[in-house]
Design an enzyme around this catalytic site. Structure first.
Site, PDB file in Angstrom:
ATOM      1  N   HIS A 101     -67.563  10.990  10.059  1.00 10.95           N
ATOM      2  CA  HIS A 101     -66.470  10.012   9.517  1.00 10.95           C
ATOM      3  C   HIS A 101     -66.609   9.412   7.819  1.00 10.95           C
ATOM      4  O   HIS A 101     -67.274   9.340   7.435  1.00 10.95           O
ATOM      5  CB  HIS A 101     -65.927   8.915   9.884  1.00 10.95           C
ATOM      6  N   ASP A 104     -68.259   6.379   7.232  1.00  8.36           N
ATOM      7  CA  ASP A 104     -70.061   6.413   7.587  1.00  8.36           C
ATOM      8  C   ASP A 104     -70.546   6.381   6.476  1.00  8.36           C
ATOM      9  O   ASP A 104     -71.713   6.401   6.240  1.00  8.36           O
ATOM     10  CB  ASP A 104     -70.262   8.223   8.470  1.00  8.36           C
TER      11      ASP A 104
HETATM   12  C1  XLS Z   1     -65.126   8.945  20.455  1.00 11.14           C
HETATM   13  C2  XLS Z   1     -65.265  10.116  19.408  1.00 11.14           C
HETATM   14  C3  XLS Z   1     -65.490  10.155  18.137  1.00 11.14           C
HETATM   15  C4  XLS Z   1     -65.285  11.614  17.763  1.00 11.14           C
HETATM   16  C5  XLS Z   1     -64.740  11.491  16.394  1.00 11.14           C
HETATM   17  O1  XLS Z   1     -65.042   8.834  21.729  1.00 11.14           O
HETATM   18  O2  XLS Z   1     -66.451  10.499  19.568  1.00 11.14           O
HETATM   19  O3  XLS Z   1     -66.549   9.741  17.609  1.00 11.14           O
HETATM   20  O4  XLS Z   1     -66.088  12.128  17.726  1.00 11.14           O
HETATM   21  O5  XLS Z   1     -64.313  10.630  15.680  1.00 11.14           O
END
Ligand code: XLS
Ligand code: CA
Ligand code: CA
Length: 440
Positions: A101, A104
């Site tokens: 993200h 991140d």
């Molecule tokens: C949350 C999601 C998230 C997505 C990316 O439950 O899995 O991590 O994969 O935003």
């Protein structure tokens, strides 16, 4: 800064007879399965958020992990350390991809100017690290759910100013993904849904969500990004009703806004089971609808009804999923991303390796099992035979433009008999799957 955070660990290699825990027992990246190298089939990725950003906190307690790259605050040095550690770890695992993200990989920022500048610095650094380590980006995504501005959704927020902020983050992150050579771009509707209908206009929210996605697809074409745009379904959490409930719901949404040829799904195993489906059901549905894009590899817990994001460890369950994966022809641009976190008590750096090694080998073994079942052909022939009459004259006539409900009904009247039931042979099918598991 270039600390070697994993200096005490050798690169993880395929070594089926190894005395050591830190080796792959099944995943042999160069082994050819159904005409393709394992690495090219599986296209595995490590995620940044669980593995390099989460400190081991839960709603009852603080972080438990003493990872050097988590030390300090959300400052520039800490963000750079996360990026270094992340790419170094993927290289040590000898896996090809990573996912992130925007937030991140950068230090936090409140103003638009700082947010954009910090993200731009992060992307420059990631570009260098990719070149140094030879690792690639499976997908990028914008976090449109953590900051308080998104508490009532991003594209579905009642306030268009929030919609604009979401557009800013997605524009910048899609541009960055393109620049970094990313294979896909993911949209997970983290708070695109609602908690109470008392304060919510679903119709307006849906139209704004559709509008947002259309703008994203248009931007992809404007910048010449050739990767795939993916929506990640999830039924609930964080909101009670998430709009992208499951693959079938996402497809209906795409159809409504004319985007079904532009967008595919990123299916997560744990989200499938939270939705009351099996993981293989979601893959089979995506295959049938022609929208299988990528997979977030993890699992839930059968006694807990929430998103525990554990590492996959059931070869039995994954064999069923890999059957659907192979029947779909595998990935075009997607991959298996370990959207999984070690448990809060797994505080050693070695635990990060154990989690990933176990997941990698589980998926590799399931691939071998599923390939053996398909190559054997018995199950495939049985399924094909079960539906064969639809390829015959009768089945085809029911699909002819001239057919009407009355003409089809007339066939039953004319035959004047009740069709003989045929066994579905479920237990026999299950035995075939279990035998394939034993023979590898
Ligand atoms: C949350 C999601 C998230 C997505 C990316 O439950 O899995 O991590 O994969 O935003
Ligand atoms: Ca996910
Ligand atoms: Ca999850």
């Amino acid at each position: 800064m270039s600390a070697d955070y994993f200096a005490n660990f050798d690169t993880i290699r395929f070594d089926p007879k190894s005395e050591r825990d830190l080796a792959y027992r099944v995943y042999d990246k160069d082994r050819v399965v159904m005409g393709k190298r394992m690495e090219d089939h599986l296209r595995m990725a490590v995620c940044f958020w669980h593995t390099f950003c989460w400190p081991g906190s839960d709603v009852f307690g603080a972080g438990t992990f003493d990872r050097p790259w988590l030390q300090g605050t959300q400052d520039a040095a800490a963000a750079a350390a996360r990026r270094e550690a992340g790419l170094a770890f993927v290289e040590k695992l000898d896996l090809p991809f990573y996912c992130f993200h925007d937030v991140d990989v950068m230090e936090a920022a409140e103003s638009v100017a700082d947010f954009r500048a910090n993200f731009a610095t992060a992307v420059d650094h990631l570009e260098q690290l990719q070149a140094q380590t030879g690792r690639k980006l499976l997908w990028g995504t914008a976090n449109l759910f953590s900051h308080p501005r998104y508490m009532a959704g991003a594209a579905t927020n009642p306030d268009p100013e929030v919609f604009a902020w979401a557009a800013l983050q997605v524009r910048d992150c899609l541009d960055a993904t393109h620049r970094l050579g990313g294979a896909n771009y993911v949209l997970w509707g983290g708070r695109e849904g609602y908690d109470t209908i008392l304060n919510t206009e679903i119709g307006i929210e849906q139209d704004n969500f559709g509008r947002f996605l259309s703008l994203v697809v248009d931007h992809k074409h404007r910048i010449g990004f050739t990767g795939t745009i993916l929506i990640e379904p999830k039924p609930h959490e964080p909101t009670k009703h998430q709009y992208d409930f499951d693959t079938q719901t996402v497809y209906a949404f795409l159809k409504r806004y004319g985007l079904e040829k532009e967008v595919k799904v990123n299916i997560e195993a744990n989200h499938a089971t939270l939705g009351g489906h099996s993981f293989e059901h979601e893959l089979a549905m995506a295959r049938a609808l022609g929208i299988l894009g990528s997979v977030d590899a993890n699992r839930g817990d059968y006694q807990n009804g929430w998103d525990t994001d554990q590492f996959p460890n059931s070869v039995e369950e994954w064999t069923l999923a890999m059957l659907e994966f192979l029947r779909a022809g595998g990935f075009a641009t997607g991959g298996f991303n370990f959207d999984a976190k070690v448990r809060r008590q797994s505080i050693d750096a070695a635990d990060l390796f154990h989690g990933h090694i176990g997941g990698v080998d589980t998926i590799a073994q399931a691939l071998l099992n599923a390939a053996a079942i398909i190559e054997d052909g018995t199950l495939e022939s049985f399924r094909a035979e079960r539906y064969a009459a639809w390829q015959g004259e009768l089945g085809k006539s029911f699909h002819a433009d001239t057919a009407t409900l009355a003409s089809v009904a007339q066939h039953a009247v004319d035959s004047n008999s009740s069709p003989a039931p045929q066994s579905g042979r479920q237990e026999w099918c299950e035995n075939i799957v279990n035998r394939a598991r034993c023979s590898n």
